[in-house]
Design a protein around this motif. Structure first.
Motif, PDB file in Angstrom:
ATOM      1  N   HIS A 182      -5.036  -8.828   0.221  1.00 27.39           N
ATOM      2  CA  HIS A 182      -4.595  -8.814   1.612  1.00 27.39           C
ATOM      3  C   HIS A 182      -3.429  -9.754   1.912  1.00 27.39           C
ATOM      4  CE1 HIS A 182      -7.835  -6.056   2.302  1.00 27.39           C
ATOM      5  NE2 HIS A 182      -8.632  -6.886   1.683  1.00 27.39           N
ATOM      6  N   ASP A 237      -5.164  -3.716   5.844  1.00 26.61           N
ATOM      7  CA  ASP A 237      -6.367  -2.946   6.139  1.00 26.61           C
ATOM      8  C   ASP A 237      -7.538  -3.478   5.306  1.00 26.61           C
ATOM      9  OD1 ASP A 237      -8.408  -1.086   6.364  1.00 26.61           O
ATOM     10  OD2 ASP A 237      -7.125   0.663   6.031  1.00 26.61           O
ATOM     11  N   THR A 288      -2.466  -4.911   1.339  1.00 25.77           N
ATOM     12  CA  THR A 288      -2.620  -4.193   2.603  1.00 25.77           C
ATOM     13  C   THR A 288      -3.293  -5.104   3.618  1.00 25.77           C
ATOM     14  OG1 THR A 288      -3.601  -2.268   3.711  1.00 25.77           O
ATOM     15  CG2 THR A 288      -4.820  -3.150   1.835  1.00 25.77           C
ATOM     16  N   GLU A 290       0.819   4.281  -2.661  1.00 24.09           N
ATOM     17  CA  GLU A 290       0.485   5.663  -2.283  1.00 24.09           C
ATOM     18  C   GLU A 290       1.628   6.638  -2.552  1.00 24.09           C
ATOM     19  OE1 GLU A 290      -0.976   5.406   1.741  1.00 24.09           O
ATOM     20  OE2 GLU A 290      -2.920   4.626   1.059  1.00 24.09           O
ATOM     21  N   ARG A 337       0.819  -1.211   0.000  1.00 22.73           N
ATOM     22  CA  ARG A 337       0.000   0.000   0.000  1.00 22.73           C
ATOM     23  C   ARG A 337       0.859   1.271   0.000  1.00 22.73           C
ATOM     24  NH1 ARG A 337      -0.785   3.438   3.756  1.00 22.73           N
ATOM     25  NH2 ARG A 337       0.013   2.048   5.369  1.00 22.73           N
ATOM     26  N   ASP A 397     -10.471  -2.487   5.144  1.00 20.90           N
ATOM     27  CA  ASP A 397     -11.361  -1.426   4.647  1.00 20.90           C
ATOM     28  C   ASP A 397     -10.715  -0.587   3.547  1.00 20.90           C
ATOM     29  OD1 ASP A 397     -13.356  -2.140   6.504  1.00 20.90           O
ATOM     30  OD2 ASP A 397     -12.359  -0.950   8.068  1.00 20.90           O
ATOM     31  N   TYR A 398      -9.450  -0.887   3.210  1.00 19.57           N
ATOM     32  CA  TYR A 398      -8.753  -0.086   2.203  1.00 19.57           C
ATOM     33  C   TYR A 398      -9.372  -0.315   0.834  1.00 19.57           C
ATOM     34  CZ  TYR A 398      -4.904   2.177  -0.267  1.00 19.57           C
ATOM     35  OH  TYR A 398      -4.140   3.017  -1.054  1.00 19.57           O
ATOM     36  N   SER A 399      -9.562   0.778   0.095  1.00 16.70           N
ATOM     37  CA  SER A 399     -10.063   0.635  -1.274  1.00 16.70           C
ATOM     38  C   SER A 399      -9.497   1.771  -2.113  1.00 16.70           C
ATOM     39  CB  SER A 399     -11.592   0.668  -1.289  1.00 16.70           C
ATOM     40  OG  SER A 399     -12.046   1.941  -0.875  1.00 16.70           O
ATOM     41  N   THR A 400      -9.591   1.605  -3.410  1.00 19.50           N
ATOM     42  CA  THR A 400      -9.151   2.649  -4.335  1.00 19.50           C
ATOM     43  C   THR A 400     -10.154   2.702  -5.481  1.00 19.50           C
ATOM     44  OG1 THR A 400      -7.416   3.393  -5.829  1.00 19.50           O
ATOM     45  CG2 THR A 400      -7.583   1.020  -5.513  1.00 19.50           C
ATOM     46  N   VAL A 443      -7.213  -4.309  -4.773  1.00 20.96           N
ATOM     47  CA  VAL A 443      -6.705  -4.417  -3.399  1.00 20.96           C
ATOM     48  C   VAL A 443      -6.784  -5.880  -2.963  1.00 20.96           C
ATOM     49  CG1 VAL A 443      -7.073  -3.718  -0.988  1.00 20.96           C
ATOM     50  CG2 VAL A 443      -7.413  -2.054  -2.849  1.00 20.96           C
TER      51      VAL A 443
END
Length: 163
Positions: A80, A66, A64, A49, A45, A68-71, A78
Motif C-alpha cells: 500500500h 485499495d 494500491t 493490470e 495497480r 481490499d485489492y488482491s491477486t 500487494v
C-alpha cells in the motif's frame, strides 16, 4: 541495494495513454526483460493490470491504495505504499520501479539509478515520466538506435545515476 527506475518516454516525457504504451520497440522490450528478469519489479495497480499476465521470473510488488485489492497470481504481492514495496524488495540487490506515472513521481526520491529509453518523438499521452533534474542526476551512458523496419521511431538508451 540499488533501486532503479526503468521506463521508456517520448521527448515530451509521454509514457502512455489509456493504460497502454504509445509505441512498439522490440529491442527496448528485450532490454527491459534482460535487465529485470530475476528481480523484484515495483509497480502501480494500473500498470500491473495492463499486463495480459504477470511477467515471468520476476517478483511483482503491486502498489494500491485499495485495502481490499488482491491477486491470486504467484509471485505477486500487494502493498500500500512505495516505502513498503522498497522494504519488501530489500532481499534484491537491484529492484526495479517500472511505473506508472504516479509511481515514477514517488520513485524519484527512492531511486539510485534511472534506465530511460528516450523515444525521439512527442506523443499525446495521459501519463508522463517526471522531469529529470540534472542537479540531482548525472547521465553516465547513452546508446542511440536509429529507426528501422522493426522500430518506427529512433530511440536512445540513457542511464542516469544519482549525483
Amino acid at each position: 541495494m540499488m533501486v532503479t527506475m526503468i521506463a521508456a518516454a517520448g521527448e515530451n516525457n509521454a509514457l502512455g495513454k489509456n493504460n497502454d504504451l504509445l509505441w512498439h520497440l522490440p529491442d527496448d522490450f528485450k532490454r527491459f526483460k534482460t535487465l529485470t528478469t530475476g528481480h523484484y519489479i515495483i509497480m502501480g495497480r494500473k500498470t500491473f493490470e495492463s499486463f495480459p499476465k504477470p511477467l515471468p521470473n520476476r517478483t511483482h510488488l503491486i502498489i494500491t491504495r485499495d485495502k481490499d485489492y488482491s491477486t491470486e497470481h504467484k509471485n505477486c504481492i500487494v502493498v500500500h505504499s512505495l516505502a513498503e514495496a522498497i522494504k519488501l524488495a530489500e532481499k534484491d540487490k537491484t529492484p526495479f520501479i517500472i511505473g506508472g506515472g504516479e509511481i515514477y513521481k514517488l520513485g524519484m526520491d527512492f531511486s539510485d539509478k534511472i534506465e530511460l529509453t528516450r523515444v525521439h518523438q512527442s506523443f499525446e499521452a495521459d501519463t508522463f515520466f517526471p522531469k529529470i533534474d540534472n542537479n540531482i542526476w548525472k547521465l553516465i551512458s547513452e546508446e542511440y538506435h536509429p529507426k528501422d523496419e522493426r522500430h518506427k521511431y529512433d530511440f536512445t538508451y540513457l542511464t542516469y545515476e544519482r549525483k
